[in-house]
Design an enzyme around this catalytic site. Sequence first.
Site, PDB file in Angstrom:
ATOM      1  N   CYS A  99       0.852  -1.197   0.000  1.00  0.00           N
ATOM      2  CA  CYS A  99       0.000   0.000   0.000  1.00  0.00           C
ATOM      3  C   CYS A  99       0.882   1.239   0.000  1.00  0.00           C
ATOM      4  CB  CYS A  99      -0.908  -0.014   1.230  1.00  0.00           C
ATOM      5  SG  CYS A  99      -2.043   1.383   1.315  1.00  0.00           S
ATOM      6  N   HIS A 141      -8.813  -3.689  -2.489  1.00  0.00           N
ATOM      7  CA  HIS A 141      -7.836  -3.021  -1.627  1.00  0.00           C
ATOM      8  C   HIS A 141      -8.162  -1.536  -1.505  1.00  0.00           C
ATOM      9  CE1 HIS A 141      -3.775  -2.178   0.042  1.00  0.00           C
ATOM     10  NE2 HIS A 141      -3.962  -1.018  -0.579  1.00  0.00           N
ATOM     11  N   GLU A 142      -8.416  -0.886  -2.626  1.00  0.00           N
ATOM     12  CA  GLU A 142      -8.702   0.555  -2.606  1.00  0.00           C
ATOM     13  C   GLU A 142     -10.075   0.851  -2.003  1.00  0.00           C
ATOM     14  OE1 GLU A 142      -6.325   2.485  -3.003  1.00  0.00           O
ATOM     15  OE2 GLU A 142      -4.970   1.111  -4.016  1.00  0.00           O
TER      16      GLU A 142
END
Length: 143
Positions: A99, A141-142
């Site tokens: 990330c 993930h986002e």
Amino acid sequence: MKIAQVGEEILRTPARQVEQAEFGQEPLLIFLDDLLGTMLEANGIGIAAPQVFDPRAIMIIASRPSPRYPDAPDMAPLILINPVIKQSSENTVWEWEGCLSVPGLRGRIERSDLVDVAYFDREGKSQSIKLEGFIARIFLHEF
């Protein structure tokens, strides 16, 4: 744009919806271009607006091969505004993720391998897309 780092309050705050009146307006369009530029400059494959201290529900996903992800599919950057998961598969896969807001660390994360998403594009048009595999992972993930 400065990228928020782990521990920043903005990363723990639920994103707010982009208002209909914002679509097509120069401030939003400039922000989207700047967000994309920030992601590319950081060599990222995805970024969400809260990562640059903007509380709106905006993300960009842009899979491409890199030293960390040599087998990643190549895709044009996709801007998703106010994304909603309509459906996700029960089948999940464990993979390593990193990330931009947690530099230098990676972790194995379990995610669905297929996701059906509704969103608005940069012009404010309603869109729908099915994402699978690595691209679904970037989206989740986002998200």
